[in-house]
Scaffold this motif. Sequence first.
Motif, PDB file in Angstrom:
ATOM      1  N   ARG A  80     -12.990 -63.545 -73.781  1.00 45.44           N
ATOM      2  CA  ARG A  80     -13.599 -62.205 -73.300  1.00 45.44           C
ATOM      3  C   ARG A  80     -13.258 -61.189 -73.974  1.00 45.44           C
ATOM      4  O   ARG A  80     -12.009 -60.965 -74.107  1.00 45.44           O
ATOM      5  CB  ARG A  80     -13.396 -62.127 -71.816  1.00 45.44           C
ATOM      6  CG  ARG A  80     -13.961 -61.147 -71.058  1.00 45.44           C
ATOM      7  CD  ARG A  80     -13.355 -61.150 -69.839  1.00 45.44           C
ATOM      8  NE  ARG A  80     -13.850 -62.262 -68.869  1.00 45.44           N
ATOM      9  CZ  ARG A  80     -15.092 -62.426 -68.075  1.00 45.44           C
ATOM     10  NH1 ARG A  80     -15.971 -61.247 -67.983  1.00 45.44           N
ATOM     11  NH2 ARG A  80     -15.312 -63.382 -67.453  1.00 45.44           N
ATOM     12  N   ALA A  81     -14.067 -60.252 -74.519  1.00 43.31           N
ATOM     13  CA  ALA A  81     -13.686 -58.959 -75.193  1.00 43.31           C
ATOM     14  C   ALA A  81     -13.278 -58.031 -74.080  1.00 43.31           C
ATOM     15  O   ALA A  81     -13.902 -58.095 -73.024  1.00 43.31           O
ATOM     16  CB  ALA A  81     -14.836 -58.449 -76.082  1.00 43.31           C
ATOM     17  N   VAL A  82     -12.146 -57.232 -74.386  1.00 42.00           N
ATOM     18  CA  VAL A  82     -11.681 -56.196 -73.726  1.00 42.00           C
ATOM     19  C   VAL A  82     -12.034 -55.041 -74.316  1.00 42.00           C
ATOM     20  O   VAL A  82     -11.882 -54.728 -75.419  1.00 42.00           O
ATOM     21  CB  VAL A  82     -10.206 -56.360 -73.652  1.00 42.00           C
ATOM     22  CG1 VAL A  82      -9.618 -55.289 -72.797  1.00 42.00           C
ATOM     23  CG2 VAL A  82      -9.682 -57.839 -72.892  1.00 42.00           C
ATOM     24  N   TYR A  83     -12.696 -54.000 -73.508  1.00 41.92           N
ATOM     25  CA  TYR A  83     -13.129 -52.803 -73.895  1.00 41.92           C
ATOM     26  C   TYR A  83     -12.277 -51.876 -72.736  1.00 41.92           C
ATOM     27  O   TYR A  83     -12.229 -52.037 -71.560  1.00 41.92           O
ATOM     28  CB  TYR A  83     -14.539 -52.467 -73.566  1.00 41.92           C
ATOM     29  CG  TYR A  83     -15.224 -52.995 -75.017  1.00 41.92           C
ATOM     30  CD1 TYR A  83     -15.564 -51.915 -75.803  1.00 41.92           C
ATOM     31  CD2 TYR A  83     -15.418 -54.232 -75.170  1.00 41.92           C
ATOM     32  CE1 TYR A  83     -16.381 -52.394 -77.034  1.00 41.92           C
ATOM     33  CE2 TYR A  83     -16.142 -54.709 -76.065  1.00 41.92           C
ATOM     34  CZ  TYR A  83     -16.686 -53.903 -76.834  1.00 41.92           C
ATOM     35  OH  TYR A  83     -17.448 -54.160 -78.119  1.00 41.92           O
ATOM     36  N   ARG A  84     -11.462 -50.786 -73.576  1.00 41.61           N
ATOM     37  CA  ARG A  84     -10.760 -49.926 -72.360  1.00 41.61           C
ATOM     38  C   ARG A  84     -11.363 -48.689 -72.680  1.00 41.61           C
ATOM     39  O   ARG A  84     -11.929 -47.918 -73.471  1.00 41.61           O
ATOM     40  CB  ARG A  84      -9.152 -49.929 -73.262  1.00 41.61           C
ATOM     41  CG  ARG A  84      -8.474 -51.181 -72.774  1.00 41.61           C
ATOM     42  CD  ARG A  84      -6.987 -50.804 -73.192  1.00 41.61           C
ATOM     43  NE  ARG A  84      -6.232 -52.110 -72.836  1.00 41.61           N
ATOM     44  CZ  ARG A  84      -5.674 -52.486 -71.926  1.00 41.61           C
ATOM     45  NH1 ARG A  84      -5.887 -51.828 -70.836  1.00 41.61           N
ATOM     46  NH2 ARG A  84      -5.142 -53.693 -71.661  1.00 41.61           N
ATOM     47  N   TYR A  85     -11.150 -47.904 -71.336  1.00 41.90           N
ATOM     48  CA  TYR A  85     -11.750 -46.459 -71.004  1.00 41.90           C
ATOM     49  C   TYR A  85     -11.062 -45.520 -72.224  1.00 41.90           C
ATOM     50  O   TYR A  85     -10.055 -45.695 -72.374  1.00 41.90           O
ATOM     51  CB  TYR A  85     -11.443 -45.933 -69.642  1.00 41.90           C
ATOM     52  CG  TYR A  85     -11.851 -44.499 -69.462  1.00 41.90           C
ATOM     53  CD1 TYR A  85     -12.945 -44.212 -69.759  1.00 41.90           C
ATOM     54  CD2 TYR A  85     -10.911 -43.807 -69.128  1.00 41.90           C
ATOM     55  CE1 TYR A  85     -13.638 -42.803 -69.406  1.00 41.90           C
ATOM     56  CE2 TYR A  85     -11.315 -42.371 -68.913  1.00 41.90           C
ATOM     57  CZ  TYR A  85     -12.551 -42.035 -68.918  1.00 41.90           C
ATOM     58  OH  TYR A  85     -12.865 -40.590 -68.865  1.00 41.90           O
ATOM     59  N   ALA A  86     -11.951 -44.830 -72.898  1.00 43.79           N
ATOM     60  CA  ALA A  86     -11.295 -43.854 -73.843  1.00 43.79           C
ATOM     61  C   ALA A  86     -11.777 -42.547 -73.298  1.00 43.79           C
ATOM     62  O   ALA A  86     -12.699 -41.815 -73.641  1.00 43.79           O
ATOM     63  CB  ALA A  86     -12.177 -44.222 -75.141  1.00 43.79           C
ATOM     64  N   PRO A  87     -10.660 -41.979 -72.789  1.00 46.81           N
ATOM     65  CA  PRO A  87     -10.955 -40.578 -72.276  1.00 46.81           C
ATOM     66  C   PRO A  87     -11.062 -39.642 -73.290  1.00 46.81           C
ATOM     67  O   PRO A  87     -11.859 -38.425 -73.189  1.00 46.81           O
ATOM     68  CB  PRO A  87      -9.591 -40.207 -71.401  1.00 46.81           C
ATOM     69  CG  PRO A  87      -8.571 -41.348 -71.962  1.00 46.81           C
ATOM     70  CD  PRO A  87      -9.599 -42.533 -72.197  1.00 46.81           C
ATOM     71  N   ARG A  88     -10.600 -39.936 -74.419  1.00 45.52           N
ATOM     72  CA  ARG A  88     -10.464 -38.665 -75.491  1.00 45.52           C
ATOM     73  C   ARG A  88     -11.964 -38.779 -76.217  1.00 45.52           C
ATOM     74  O   ARG A  88     -12.477 -37.466 -76.757  1.00 45.52           O
ATOM     75  CB  ARG A  88      -9.621 -38.867 -76.503  1.00 45.52           C
ATOM     76  CG  ARG A  88      -7.997 -38.556 -76.370  1.00 45.52           C
ATOM     77  CD  ARG A  88      -7.163 -38.647 -77.400  1.00 45.52           C
ATOM     78  NE  ARG A  88      -7.139 -40.349 -77.920  1.00 45.52           N
ATOM     79  CZ  ARG A  88      -7.310 -40.838 -78.954  1.00 45.52           C
ATOM     80  NH1 ARG A  88      -7.322 -39.949 -79.956  1.00 45.52           N
ATOM     81  NH2 ARG A  88      -7.333 -42.072 -79.123  1.00 45.52           N
ATOM     82  N   LEU A  89     -12.680 -39.713 -75.938  1.00 42.41           N
ATOM     83  CA  LEU A  89     -13.975 -39.689 -76.617  1.00 42.41           C
ATOM     84  C   LEU A  89     -15.339 -39.635 -75.587  1.00 42.41           C
ATOM     85  O   LEU A  89     -16.361 -39.500 -75.881  1.00 42.41           O
ATOM     86  CB  LEU A  89     -13.966 -41.172 -77.232  1.00 42.41           C
ATOM     87  CG  LEU A  89     -13.028 -41.765 -78.054  1.00 42.41           C
ATOM     88  CD1 LEU A  89     -13.517 -43.035 -78.711  1.00 42.41           C
ATOM     89  CD2 LEU A  89     -13.165 -40.590 -79.525  1.00 42.41           C
ATOM     90  N   SER A  90     -14.939 -39.495 -74.204  1.00 40.78           N
ATOM     91  CA  SER A  90     -15.771 -39.459 -73.244  1.00 40.78           C
ATOM     92  C   SER A  90     -15.900 -37.894 -73.035  1.00 40.78           C
ATOM     93  O   SER A  90     -15.172 -37.254 -72.527  1.00 40.78           O
ATOM     94  CB  SER A  90     -15.293 -40.109 -72.034  1.00 40.78           C
ATOM     95  OG  SER A  90     -15.039 -41.483 -72.225  1.00 40.78           O
ATOM     96  N   PRO A  91     -17.166 -37.283 -73.280  1.00 42.09           N
ATOM     97  CA  PRO A  91     -17.512 -36.139 -72.929  1.00 42.09           C
ATOM     98  C   PRO A  91     -17.435 -35.500 -71.478  1.00 42.09           C
ATOM     99  O   PRO A  91     -17.182 -34.450 -71.103  1.00 42.09           O
ATOM    100  CB  PRO A  91     -18.874 -36.051 -73.272  1.00 42.09           C
ATOM    101  CG  PRO A  91     -19.121 -36.924 -74.369  1.00 42.09           C
ATOM    102  CD  PRO A  91     -18.100 -38.148 -73.823  1.00 42.09           C
ATOM    103  N   SER A  92     -17.637 -36.535 -70.659  1.00 50.21           N
ATOM    104  CA  SER A  92     -17.389 -36.135 -69.167  1.00 50.21           C
ATOM    105  C   SER A  92     -15.763 -36.061 -68.608  1.00 50.21           C
ATOM    106  O   SER A  92     -15.627 -35.515 -67.678  1.00 50.21           O
ATOM    107  CB  SER A  92     -18.123 -37.097 -68.336  1.00 50.21           C
ATOM    108  OG  SER A  92     -17.414 -38.454 -68.269  1.00 50.21           O
TER     109      SER A  92
END
Length: 113
Positions: A80-92
Motif C-alpha cells: 500500500r502506498a503511503v501519502y502524507r498530508y503536506a501542510p506547506r503545499l496545501s493552500p488551505s
Amino acid sequence: MATLLRGEVPVILQPAGPAQYAGAYCPNGVPLAEVRRGPFDGKRDIVVRPDADGGLPRHMTFGSGRIVYEHAGYDRGGKRAVYRYAPRLSPSHTAVMNGVAEVYAEHAHKGGQ
C-alpha cells in the motif's frame, strides 16, 4: 477496499511526517499535532495508477487542489502506498490553522473549561 484494476496501487492517507510539516505555518498556542493533521487522514479507499515510468505520482490533491498529500513510500507490507498530508503545499492550511488558533484562544479565554 476498492476493487483494483490492473496496475493500480492501494493508498492510505496519513498525517504529515517531519519532512512534510517542517516549516509549516503554526500559530502560537496551537499544538504540533494540529499542524500534522490532514482532513482525510486514515482514508483507505483510494487507489493510484503508476506513471508511464512505473513510479507513483509525487502528490495527490483534493478539494480543487487546496489539500495536498505527498507520497512518502509504502506501508510495512510494501503493498500500500503511503501519502502524507503536506501542510506547506496545501493552500488551505493557513486559513484552517487560523481557525484552529481562534478555537484554542477562545478555549483559553473561557478558562480552559
